[in-house]
Scaffold this motif. Structure first.
Motif, PDB file in Angstrom:
ATOM      1  N   ILE A  53       0.823  -1.206   0.000  1.00 47.27           N
ATOM      2  CA  ILE A  53       0.000   0.000   0.000  1.00 47.27           C
ATOM      3  C   ILE A  53       0.858   1.258   0.000  1.00 47.27           C
ATOM      4  O   ILE A  53       0.520   2.242  -0.659  1.00 47.27           O
ATOM      5  CB  ILE A  53      -1.020  -0.042   1.177  1.00 47.27           C
ATOM      6  CG1 ILE A  53      -2.031   1.088   1.033  1.00 47.27           C
ATOM      7  CG2 ILE A  53      -0.359   0.067   2.520  1.00 47.27           C
ATOM      8  CD1 ILE A  53      -3.062   0.818   0.019  1.00 47.27           C
ATOM      9  N   THR A  54       1.977   1.205   0.692  1.00 41.05           N
ATOM     10  CA  THR A  54       2.800   2.420   0.709  1.00 41.05           C
ATOM     11  C   THR A  54       3.369   2.684  -0.670  1.00 41.05           C
ATOM     12  O   THR A  54       3.416   3.813  -1.144  1.00 41.05           O
ATOM     13  CB  THR A  54       3.949   2.298   1.736  1.00 41.05           C
ATOM     14  OG1 THR A  54       4.581   1.040   1.554  1.00 41.05           O
ATOM     15  CG2 THR A  54       3.431   2.395   3.161  1.00 41.05           C
ATOM     16  N   LYS A  55       3.746   1.608  -1.330  1.00 45.10           N
ATOM     17  CA  LYS A  55       4.307   1.761  -2.671  1.00 45.10           C
ATOM     18  C   LYS A  55       3.256   2.363  -3.615  1.00 45.10           C
ATOM     19  O   LYS A  55       3.523   3.299  -4.371  1.00 45.10           O
ATOM     20  CB  LYS A  55       4.708   0.357  -3.170  1.00 45.10           C
ATOM     21  CG  LYS A  55       5.590   0.362  -4.385  1.00 45.10           C
ATOM     22  CD  LYS A  55       6.292  -0.992  -4.507  1.00 45.10           C
ATOM     23  CE  LYS A  55       6.571  -1.309  -5.976  1.00 45.10           C
ATOM     24  NZ  LYS A  55       6.554  -2.739  -6.242  1.00 45.10           N
ATOM     25  N   TRP A  56       2.063   1.808  -3.507  1.00 40.42           N
ATOM     26  CA  TRP A  56       0.971   2.256  -4.388  1.00 40.42           C
ATOM     27  C   TRP A  56       0.627   3.714  -4.113  1.00 40.42           C
ATOM     28  O   TRP A  56       0.424   4.505  -5.029  1.00 40.42           O
ATOM     29  CB  TRP A  56      -0.221   1.325  -4.169  1.00 40.42           C
ATOM     30  CG  TRP A  56      -1.485   1.704  -4.874  1.00 40.42           C
ATOM     31  CD1 TRP A  56      -1.811   1.431  -6.155  1.00 40.42           C
ATOM     32  CD2 TRP A  56      -2.595   2.391  -4.308  1.00 40.42           C
ATOM     33  NE1 TRP A  56      -3.053   1.909  -6.452  1.00 40.42           N
ATOM     34  CE2 TRP A  56      -3.569   2.509  -5.311  1.00 40.42           C
ATOM     35  CE3 TRP A  56      -2.874   2.928  -3.049  1.00 40.42           C
ATOM     36  CZ2 TRP A  56      -4.793   3.121  -5.110  1.00 40.42           C
ATOM     37  CZ3 TRP A  56      -4.100   3.545  -2.843  1.00 40.42           C
ATOM     38  CH2 TRP A  56      -5.040   3.638  -3.879  1.00 40.42           C
ATOM     39  N   ALA A  57       0.572   4.056  -2.821  1.00 41.68           N
ATOM     40  CA  ALA A  57       0.201   5.422  -2.445  1.00 41.68           C
ATOM     41  C   ALA A  57       1.222   6.427  -2.972  1.00 41.68           C
ATOM     42  O   ALA A  57       0.872   7.465  -3.524  1.00 41.68           O
ATOM     43  CB  ALA A  57       0.109   5.548  -0.932  1.00 41.68           C
ATOM     44  N   LYS A  58       2.489   6.061  -2.821  1.00 40.88           N
ATOM     45  CA  LYS A  58       3.557   6.922  -3.311  1.00 40.88           C
ATOM     46  C   LYS A  58       3.365   7.194  -4.788  1.00 40.88           C
ATOM     47  O   LYS A  58       3.387   8.316  -5.263  1.00 40.88           O
ATOM     48  CB  LYS A  58       4.885   6.186  -3.092  1.00 40.88           C
ATOM     49  CG  LYS A  58       5.987   6.993  -2.493  1.00 40.88           C
ATOM     50  CD  LYS A  58       7.175   6.068  -2.264  1.00 40.88           C
ATOM     51  CE  LYS A  58       8.383   6.850  -1.816  1.00 40.88           C
ATOM     52  NZ  LYS A  58       9.551   5.982  -1.670  1.00 40.88           N
ATOM     53  N   GLN A  59       3.132   6.097  -5.490  1.00 39.05           N
ATOM     54  CA  GLN A  59       2.970   6.168  -6.936  1.00 39.05           C
ATOM     55  C   GLN A  59       1.802   7.063  -7.311  1.00 39.05           C
ATOM     56  O   GLN A  59       1.876   7.858  -8.226  1.00 39.05           O
ATOM     57  CB  GLN A  59       2.697   4.758  -7.441  1.00 39.05           C
ATOM     58  CG  GLN A  59       3.162   4.492  -8.838  1.00 39.05           C
ATOM     59  CD  GLN A  59       2.822   3.055  -9.199  1.00 39.05           C
ATOM     60  OE1 GLN A  59       1.908   2.456  -8.646  1.00 39.05           O
ATOM     61  NE2 GLN A  59       3.545   2.495 -10.136  1.00 39.05           N
ATOM     62  N   LYS A  60       0.714   6.923  -6.577  1.00 42.12           N
ATOM     63  CA  LYS A  60      -0.510   7.639  -6.931  1.00 42.12           C
ATOM     64  C   LYS A  60      -0.436   9.122  -6.639  1.00 42.12           C
ATOM     65  O   LYS A  60      -0.845   9.943  -7.451  1.00 42.12           O
ATOM     66  CB  LYS A  60      -1.699   7.058  -6.146  1.00 42.12           C
ATOM     67  CG  LYS A  60      -2.410   5.944  -6.844  1.00 42.12           C
ATOM     68  CD  LYS A  60      -3.481   6.470  -7.779  1.00 42.12           C
ATOM     69  CE  LYS A  60      -3.889   5.359  -8.735  1.00 42.12           C
ATOM     70  NZ  LYS A  60      -4.802   5.731  -9.763  1.00 42.12           N
ATOM     71  N   TRP A  61       0.010   9.443  -5.441  1.00 37.89           N
ATOM     72  CA  TRP A  61      -0.172  10.827  -5.020  1.00 37.89           C
ATOM     73  C   TRP A  61       1.096  11.637  -4.812  1.00 37.89           C
ATOM     74  O   TRP A  61       1.109  12.832  -5.058  1.00 37.89           O
ATOM     75  CB  TRP A  61      -0.984  10.872  -3.708  1.00 37.89           C
ATOM     76  CG  TRP A  61      -2.394  10.416  -3.914  1.00 37.89           C
ATOM     77  CD1 TRP A  61      -3.320  11.021  -4.688  1.00 37.89           C
ATOM     78  CD2 TRP A  61      -3.000   9.233  -3.365  1.00 37.89           C
ATOM     79  NE1 TRP A  61      -4.487  10.300  -4.660  1.00 37.89           N
ATOM     80  CE2 TRP A  61      -4.317   9.196  -3.846  1.00 37.89           C
ATOM     81  CE3 TRP A  61      -2.567   8.228  -2.524  1.00 37.89           C
ATOM     82  CZ2 TRP A  61      -5.193   8.200  -3.514  1.00 37.89           C
ATOM     83  CZ3 TRP A  61      -3.457   7.222  -2.175  1.00 37.89           C
ATOM     84  CH2 TRP A  61      -4.758   7.231  -2.690  1.00 37.89           C
ATOM     85  N   LEU A  62       2.111  10.970  -4.318  1.00 37.19           N
ATOM     86  CA  LEU A  62       3.280  11.780  -3.984  1.00 37.19           C
ATOM     87  C   LEU A  62       4.092  12.116  -5.211  1.00 37.19           C
ATOM     88  O   LEU A  62       4.712  13.158  -5.294  1.00 37.19           O
ATOM     89  CB  LEU A  62       4.147  11.051  -2.946  1.00 37.19           C
ATOM     90  CG  LEU A  62       3.368  10.701  -1.673  1.00 37.19           C
ATOM     91  CD1 LEU A  62       4.284  10.021  -0.661  1.00 37.19           C
ATOM     92  CD2 LEU A  62       2.774  11.956  -1.053  1.00 37.19           C
ATOM     93  N   GLN A  63       4.061  11.196  -6.192  1.00 35.56           N
ATOM     94  CA  GLN A  63       4.854  11.488  -7.377  1.00 35.56           C
ATOM     95  C   GLN A  63       4.002  11.976  -8.533  1.00 35.56           C
ATOM     96  O   GLN A  63       4.453  12.080  -9.647  1.00 35.56           O
ATOM     97  CB  GLN A  63       5.600  10.222  -7.822  1.00 35.56           C
ATOM     98  CG  GLN A  63       6.702   9.852  -6.850  1.00 35.56           C
ATOM     99  CD  GLN A  63       7.317   8.516  -7.237  1.00 35.56           C
ATOM    100  OE1 GLN A  63       6.772   7.814  -8.074  1.00 35.56           O
ATOM    101  NE2 GLN A  63       8.424   8.168  -6.631  1.00 35.56           N
TER     102      GLN A  63
END
Lengths: 397, 539
Positions: free
Chosen positions: A153-163
């Motif tokens: 989930i952290t990987k996915w979240a990073k991908q979606k919103w932080l980058q």
């Protein structure tokens, strides 16, 4: 003596079930603004009710969605409203059932992403369960996946919103606790679909149709980690199951709710099965009450909702989501009969007799005494008008 | 093992039962209990004579004894009609030459059909599973899947390029049509057509004795219009279901099995079916845990057999299940059905019952050394076998429960539906009963059908053959089966068929083609079978 005017209907797309039903009533089709009954999509309704819209609806015009139905039909809004309803009415006896639970206890623990990300991570670390991620506003099983490891989930979240590139609107997601121990029948997972018609929110008038059904996965259920990606095991949406090899278009994987009732009553006993169905009614009724105050009670609107519920192995129903536009397409002959009868009964309840010349306008008809309405397959779920009437009988002329 | 002697009188039967009872552990246990009780000082020897029966009733011994006696009686009755005690003379078994011939022909048909399937699929009757055989099996299943899906696509009245072999059409070694044909072909060797003018209307030329309407009315008097029924009165009377449930619960608690059976003749409330059916169908097996463990272990052995060796018949069973699972009521249970039907093929318990229907087929190994029964249970799969099991999946969730319940029902009732015999309760007599009933009640409907080119039996036999499973809604099927179990008689099947057929009598008279008549009955899902039966018999 004015000649009886024909009711004019307008629809967005050529749906067989709709056209055949309306034509059978002798209605005339129109593509202009002179419609009496408009069965349309949520986007058209949004446009019609938007502040920029130039046209105001007339007295004899009925449309099939409430302007801000998303308060109930968007997964994140529904959860928010249900929680608020509990908080606001804590002291009120009527929101509790006999086990002192509210509707909020029947909605799986849910967090909005990205706003509640931190809260979710905290909760995740406490328990060792599976979580399921869904886009807040999509249907047919699109974009859904199951999470086992925090890293996922952290990987996915990073991908979606932080980058993400700035300027692009961030799509809202929700993450809910996955119900790992669903009730299985024949080794297969299923969920329930009920049709609920609402003609008014204040006072609340809601009907539930007796023709509900259970949608089965074609493959036996298991929680093997390897199979978490296998949507055929976990997602009951017909759109998903249809893609599988085992999909059988003769029965479409759907069981009439009467068969379910028979099965439950025979194998588990009358008490347990009745409690389940009563609880389902309780959950649906209160989910509507939770949104009562926020939904615009426009006097031209009605809405037919598709309620999705999941039953776990302890016979507890869980409210998964509410659909504003339940599918009217059909997969098998009995499915077609079901959709036709639900639609037909809806129109019978919603459209005032003698429309559009009738003196009885929709705004009064929508909360007309139920004894006078042709309910057919519908049963009254909530009738606040009658409740109020009982408490304070009004002086009717 | 006790059995009634030939032509036993009531007195002799009672003696047999008494002897068996004395040998049970229950009798010894009760003797001890009663002894311990009467030793207490509050009883005097004088009063004992009069008080003992009442005392035993208070202690609950009477009920237990009555249930035990009931069980012994039923077991004796069953052995009386079965051939397990001593093989009967063929002449006693089947008195009519023509029927005996028909039976032989039937067996030959089955054998030939089986060989045909074996050659077509290139699979021997039985073999141990190896990797190679598993791959072959998997390939067959995939091809079957493709075939089925392919069929839908060019399904527009086009003829198949290669005509489907009959076993594929009938989904098994045989279907109801083949059986019906065989029944129709049995010619009585000694009838004269001058006696009865109605000879020639029915499909079944053989004149077998069937119960008269008066006999049926008196036997099924529990269905009287004046008695409230489950399946009818739930909507007519408020709180009817609750009342019934209470009634059944009290009987189960401290009533006898005979009382339970008597009450079940008015139907069983849905939530009580599980317990009631178990009690009525297996009176001697205790409902305790150790009995359950034994049953589970037995089923496990059979399942291991399934894993070890594959039978050609397995494929046929799967075809039948696939057909059954196309029904939108039963598709949920396809896995469960497989887990029940495959072990059933290997269960030798069924053999004595099946052998009355058809003498067990034999298979031999390559060297023709070992000649064995094939399959071990004698049960030949046919289309409709899964449909007879599927309604049970609604009541019992445990595989072992479904298995043993189905096995009992099959051996007791459903096997008779494929038995060619002149004795009562066989396929022939049931067909004859149906024909006589419709002909007596409404000859113009029958005549109209014949003039269109169709016999009523052709329409109704599939219903009888699957005991209405797949034709009526599941809850209706179960209401009907309640009474089949309670009355212990499958004569309700032709009765219900006649009731349903004549219910649409007026509409049939207005039909112009055979297809119209078939369309009339294509959707039986709204029918309520119990009111129809009542109307037919008593109105």
């Amino acid at each position: 003596m004015s000649r009886e005017t024909r009711v004019k209907y307008r629809i967005e797309a050529d749906k067989g079930v709709l056209v055949s039903n309306f034509e059978r009533r002798g209605w005339a089709r129109t593509h202009e603004e002179d419609w009496n009954v408009f069965w349309t999509t949520v986007w058209t309704v949004k446009m019609i009710f938007s502040p920029e819209a130039s046209v105001r609806l007339g007295e004899a015009q009925i449309i099939n969605h409430f302007p801000n139905h998303h308060e109930l039909t968007r997964k994140d809004c529904m959860v928010k409203n249900v929680k608020r309803y509990k908080k606001d009415n804590e002291k009120n006896q009527s929101i509790y059932n006999q086990d002192v639970e509210t509707v909020a206890d029947f909605v799986p623990l849910t967090y909005s992403l990205p706003s509640d990300y931190a809260l979710f991570i905290e909760e995740y670390k406490k328990t060792n369960s599976l979580w399921i991620v869904k886009p807040a506003n999509r249907a047919q099983g699109k974009g859904i996946f199951i999470v086992t490891k925090l890293g996922q989930i952290t990987k996915w979240a990073k991908q979606k919103w932080l980058q993400g590139e700035s300027g692009i609107s961030k799509e809202q997601y929700i993450i809910s606790k996955y119900i790992e121990n669903p009730l299985l029948i024949g080794g297969k997972k299923f969920d329930l679909r009920f049709y609920v018609l609402v003609t008014s929110y204040r006072p609340l008038r809601a009907y539930i149709h007796r023709e509900g059904f259970a949608r089965f996965c074609t493959v036996a259920y298991n929680t093997d980690v390897g199979d978490l990606d296998n949507l055929f095991v976990h997602l009951t949406n017909v759109a998903v199951q249809k893609q599988g090899d085992e999909y059988n278009d003769k029965h479409g994987g759907k069981w009439n709710v009467n068969n379910l009732r028979l099965y439950l009553e025979s194998s588990l006993g009358k008490e347990k099965s009745e409690k389940l169905f009563n609880t389902i009614n309780f959950v649906i009724a209160h989910s509507l009450k939770a949104c009562q105050t926020v939904i615009t009670n426009d006097r031209h609107c009605f809405e037919l909702y598709g309620y999705d519920l999941l039953v776990d192995s302890s016979l507890r129903p869980w409210l998964i989501e509410v659909n504003a536009s339940p599918s009217l397409s059909f997969t098998t002959p009995s499915d077609r009969m079901l959709k036709c009868s639900v639609l037909s009964d809806t129109i019978d309840v919603v459209v005032p007799p003698g429309m559009p010349d009738s003196e009885r306008l929709y705004k009064d008809h929508r909360i007309w005494p139920v004894g006078d309405l042709p309910l057919n397959g519908f049963q009254v779920l909530v009738d606040e008008a009658a409740d109020m009437e009982r408490k304070q009988p009004s002086q009717r002329k | 093992e006790e059995c009634y002697p030939e032509g036993a009188t009531m007195q002799q039967r009672a003696e047999v039962v008494l002897k068996a009872l004395k040998q049970t552990t229950l009798a010894a246990k009760i003797k001890r209990e009663v002894k311990d009780e009467i030793i207490k000082s509050k009883y005097t020897t004088n009063s004992l004579g009069t008080n003992l029966p009442k005392l035993m009733e208070e202690m609950g011994c009477t009920v237990k004894l009555m249930n035990c006696i009931n069980g012994i009686q039923e077991a004796c009755k069953e052995r009386e009609t079965s051939a397990t005690v001593a093989p009967t003379l063929p002449v006693l078994d089947e008195a009519l030459d023509s029927v005996r011939e028909a039976k032989k022909r039937w067996r030959q048909t089955l054998q030939d059909q089986l060989k045909r399937v074996s050659v077509d699929l290139d699979v021997p009757f039985a073999r141990l599973r190896t990797q190679r055989s598993e791959i072959a099996r998997h390939t067959r299943e995939v091809m079957l899947n493709d075939n089925d899906n392919g069929q839908h696509k060019d399904d527009e009245g086009k003829e198949d390029h290669d005509p489907k072999p009959s076993y594929k059409k009938e989904g098994g070694v045989f279907g109801s049509n083949t059986l019906l044909q065989h029944i129709a072909e049995i010619q009585p060797l000694n009838h004269m057509s001058c006696n009865t003018r109605i000879l020639g209307w029915g499909m079944v030329p053989l004149e077998v004795a069937t119960p008269s309407l008066e006999e049926l009315i008196s036997f099924f008097s529990g269905l009287r219009l004046t008695t409230r029924q489950c399946g009818v009165d739930e909507v007519l009377k408020e709180k009817f279901t609750e009342e019934k449930i209470r009634q059944f619960q009290s009987i189960l608690h401290n009533g006898t099995t005979a009382e339970l059976r008597q009450n079940s003749k008015q139907g069983v409330p849905v939530s009580m079916r599980k317990v009631v059916w178990k009690t009525l169908l297996s009176p001697l097996t205790m409902n305790g845990q150790c009995a359950k463990d034994k049953r589970d272990a037995y089923l496990h052995l059979l399942q291991q057999d399934v894993v070890k060796a594959e039978l050609l018949l397995d494929d046929l069973v799967k075809w039948d299940i696939r057909e059954c699972a196309n029904d939108d009521k039963y598709f949920v249970f396809d896995d469960l059905l497989e887990r029940v039907l495959l072990p059933l093929l290997r269960d030798p318990y069924c053999k004595p019952y099946m052998s009355k229907a058809v003498e067990t087929l034999k298979g031999a190994d390559k060297g023709h050394n070992d000649v064995l029964d094939y399959p071990p249970s004698g049960v030949i799969p046919y289309q409709g076998l899964a449909a007879l099991c599927a309604p049970l999946c609604f009541i019992f969730t445990d595989v072992s429960d479904v298995y043993f319940m189905f096995r009992t029902m099959f051996c007791r009732y459903w096997v008779k539906l494929q038995t060619l015999s002149s004795k009562p309760d066989s396929a022939i007599t049931l067909c004859k009963l149906f024909e006589r009933l419709v002909q007596t009640f409404n000859p113009d409907v029958v005549y109209h059908c014949i003039s269109l080119g169709m016999r009523p039996l052709e329409l109704a036999f599939p219903w009888i053959f699957t005991a209405f499973s797949g034709y009526l809604e599941v809850d209706q099927v179960l209401h009907l089966w309640d009474r089949i179990i309670a009355y212990d008689s499958i004569q309700l099947l032709p009765l219900a068929a006649a009731a349903i057929f004549l219910w649409r009598g007026r509409c049939i008279l207005q039909c112009d083609t055979v297809q119209d008549v078939k369309n009339l009955f294509s959707d039986c899902s709204k029918l309520q079978v119990i009111p129809l039966l009542q109307y037919f018999l008593f109105a």
